[in-house]
Design a protein around this motif. Sequence first.
Motif, PDB file in Angstrom:
ATOM      1  N   ARG A  34      65.744  37.182  14.058  1.00  0.00           N
ATOM      2  CA  ARG A  34      65.133  38.422  14.660  1.00  0.00           C
ATOM      3  C   ARG A  34      63.951  38.664  13.385  1.00  0.00           C
ATOM      4  N   GLU A  35      64.332  38.915  12.399  1.00  0.00           N
ATOM      5  CA  GLU A  35      63.294  39.231  11.278  1.00  0.00           C
ATOM      6  C   GLU A  35      62.274  38.311  11.065  1.00  0.00           C
ATOM      7  N   GLN A  36      62.707  36.980  11.081  1.00  0.00           N
ATOM      8  CA  GLN A  36      61.548  35.743  10.955  1.00  0.00           C
ATOM      9  C   GLN A  36      60.528  35.635  11.918  1.00  0.00           C
ATOM     10  N   LEU A  37      61.022  35.844  13.209  1.00  0.00           N
ATOM     11  CA  LEU A  37      60.050  36.074  14.312  1.00  0.00           C
ATOM     12  C   LEU A  37      59.143  37.111  14.339  1.00  0.00           C
ATOM     13  N   ALA A  38      59.579  38.295  13.974  1.00  0.00           N
ATOM     14  CA  ALA A  38      58.654  39.139  13.800  1.00  0.00           C
ATOM     15  C   ALA A  38      57.633  39.245  12.741  1.00  0.00           C
ATOM     16  N   LEU A  39      58.174  38.773  11.604  1.00  0.00           N
ATOM     17  CA  LEU A  39      57.223  38.422  10.569  1.00  0.00           C
ATOM     18  C   LEU A  39      56.226  37.415  10.869  1.00  0.00           C
ATOM     19  N   VAL A  40      56.291  36.344  11.541  1.00  0.00           N
ATOM     20  CA  VAL A  40      55.472  35.351  11.809  1.00  0.00           C
ATOM     21  C   VAL A  40      54.419  35.864  13.087  1.00  0.00           C
ATOM     22  N   GLN A  41      54.942  36.556  13.959  1.00  0.00           N
ATOM     23  CA  GLN A  41      54.238  37.218  15.178  1.00  0.00           C
ATOM     24  C   GLN A  41      53.532  38.236  14.546  1.00  0.00           C
ATOM     25  N   LYS A  42      53.870  39.001  13.553  1.00  0.00           N
ATOM     26  CA  LYS A  42      53.126  39.912  13.063  1.00  0.00           C
ATOM     27  C   LYS A  42      51.814  39.451  12.471  1.00  0.00           C
ATOM     28  N   HIS A  43      51.828  38.585  11.954  1.00  0.00           N
ATOM     29  CA  HIS A  43      50.491  37.727  11.446  1.00  0.00           C
ATOM     30  C   HIS A  43      49.777  37.024  12.257  1.00  0.00           C
ATOM     31  N   GLY A  44      50.367  36.704  13.553  1.00  0.00           N
ATOM     32  CA  GLY A  44      49.882  35.488  14.637  1.00  0.00           C
ATOM     33  C   GLY A  44      50.053  34.246  14.239  1.00  0.00           C
ATOM     34  N   LEU A  45      50.935  33.949  13.617  1.00  0.00           N
ATOM     35  CA  LEU A  45      50.990  32.647  13.163  1.00  0.00           C
ATOM     36  C   LEU A  45      52.060  31.785  14.028  1.00  0.00           C
ATOM     37  N   ARG A  46      51.611  30.406  14.269  1.00  0.00           N
ATOM     38  CA  ARG A  46      52.744  29.623  14.881  1.00  0.00           C
ATOM     39  C   ARG A  46      53.933  29.239  13.915  1.00  0.00           C
ATOM     40  N   ALA A  47      55.000  28.921  14.588  1.00  0.00           N
ATOM     41  CA  ALA A  47      56.300  28.505  13.887  1.00  0.00           C
ATOM     42  C   ALA A  47      57.048  27.873  14.842  1.00  0.00           C
ATOM     43  N   THR A  48      58.157  26.903  14.351  1.00  0.00           N
ATOM     44  CA  THR A  48      58.775  26.246  14.852  1.00  0.00           C
ATOM     45  C   THR A  48      60.374  26.502  14.626  1.00  0.00           C
ATOM     46  N   TRP A  49      61.237  26.559  15.778  1.00  0.00           N
ATOM     47  CA  TRP A  49      62.361  27.076  15.566  1.00  0.00           C
ATOM     48  C   TRP A  49      63.467  25.959  15.997  1.00  0.00           C
TER      49      TRP A  49
END
Length: 528
Positions: A34-49
């Motif tokens: 939950r915290e990792q997702l909020a962190l990357v989306q706060k910056h508008g960054l793309r990520a892989t889960w």
Amino acid sequence: MSNLSPVYPNRVNIINFIRGVEPREPIDLVEPVREQLALVQKHGLRATWLLQYDALINPDFTDLLVSEADAGQEIGVWFEVVQPLAEKAGIPWRGRFPWDWHAHIAFSVGYTPEERERLADVLMEDFRAKFGHYPQSVGSWFMDAHLLAYLSDRYRIVASCNCKDQWGTDGYTLWGGYWNQAYYPSRLNGFMPAQTEANQIPVPVFRMLGSDPIYQYDAKLGGNGQAVITLEPVYSGKEGGGGIPEWVRWFYDVNFRKEQVSFGYTQVGQENSFGWAAMKDGLIDQVDLLASKQAEGVLKVETLAESGRWFRRQYPVTPAASICALTDWRKEGRQSVWYNNRNYRLNLLNNDGELWIRDIHRFDEQYAERYLDATCPDKNAHYDTLPVVDSARWSNEQTSAGLRPAIYDSEGNAVPVSVQSLETDETVQGELTILVHLKGGHELRIRCADKEIFISTDLPNWGLLLEWGDVLDLPEIRLEPEYIGYVFGVHPYKLGLSGVRTVNRSSAGNRAGRIELRSAGKELQLQF
């Protein structure tokens, strides 16, 4: 439209992989996600889960990703075998816990090729049932060639990732591979870069975790294998690591230079089983820094699948790559240069004035991995390539192994050169030139090309000195007039020699030894 500057061909994947159970201690596994997702989306960054199967079948994780993840997030698979996956595939569970990290339990190498396919089918079909499509990215600490080829040929995955080089850490040895960036593996060996399109699995494998290019290679061995000096935010020892802001900034500068042989790369992120408290400070710092670097045009943050598709468009075979650490965050006078292409890798170290090539490994797509058809029998799994020079494995208390440029004095003794500094030139596509400034005003030039290493200097009476100690797992090493011959296991290979006037081999007792290669002129060549 990307704001990536064309002079900064650098890419970053934020990869957070998700386990559904942690048997060693009670821990909240959902909070980190939950915290990792909020962190990357706060910056508008793309990520892989990447979901392990026990997380894939747990709505606490999948509902969170489905409801909260924006369109910039990729969901894929982390391939470790857990009890519900094995049992659904009709395979009796042999683990101590529902997830058992020992290599012959958790990883594909512990199962027969037919069982690996059954495990993959269950995982891929259950993923499609949940998300409506097959995953494009499948990662694992290590994955055998049979499984990786099956996932490519049947399910058309576009990218994979595996662990950094390490010796024995958690029982997993991966040694001699592509140091960083990405490679196309051989169909006979998931860890070995292929030399030809015909024999490669067309899925780029990206190296994870962000290894320290100076200190990880010869990190100390302990009861759990090598120490870990990587970008993972939970590590903050005196040697370095992703929990130390100073080290992180140095690591970014080293990896994301303007000039690159092909492209710079690293992976950012952390598995959820470490818990949010342990990773929080380091990960927030790293992601904040990533966002600012992307805004500056220094790098591009994208999903693993996007990197895989880009790599496949750009490179029909594995491209050359480099990491040039010309500064030392510990200020101990070390410089380290890594060069890789599909034929070999090389590492050159300036150890505060002492210069040597501490590593050369040859890549051969015909060298089959141990687990292509067989299963790993115990908790210790081992992947490797073909050693030509291996300072970390061939040294002991009596001998500091490696290949050292040297001057031969009037009595014929080899005297290693003394170094002031290194600089690099990556202007020739696919090549790396290392300019070594020597004490006394001379220079040594090392040019890494496709199948040759050219070493030249204006020094008189110079050459190379190869030394190794009496240690376990040495290849057979024999000296011939035009090459050094090796046999590793049962696999023969050669290092060709050109421009060498005289050669000599001597024994230091038992299997320890040295080879002297005296240059016939201003340049000698090592050929693959």
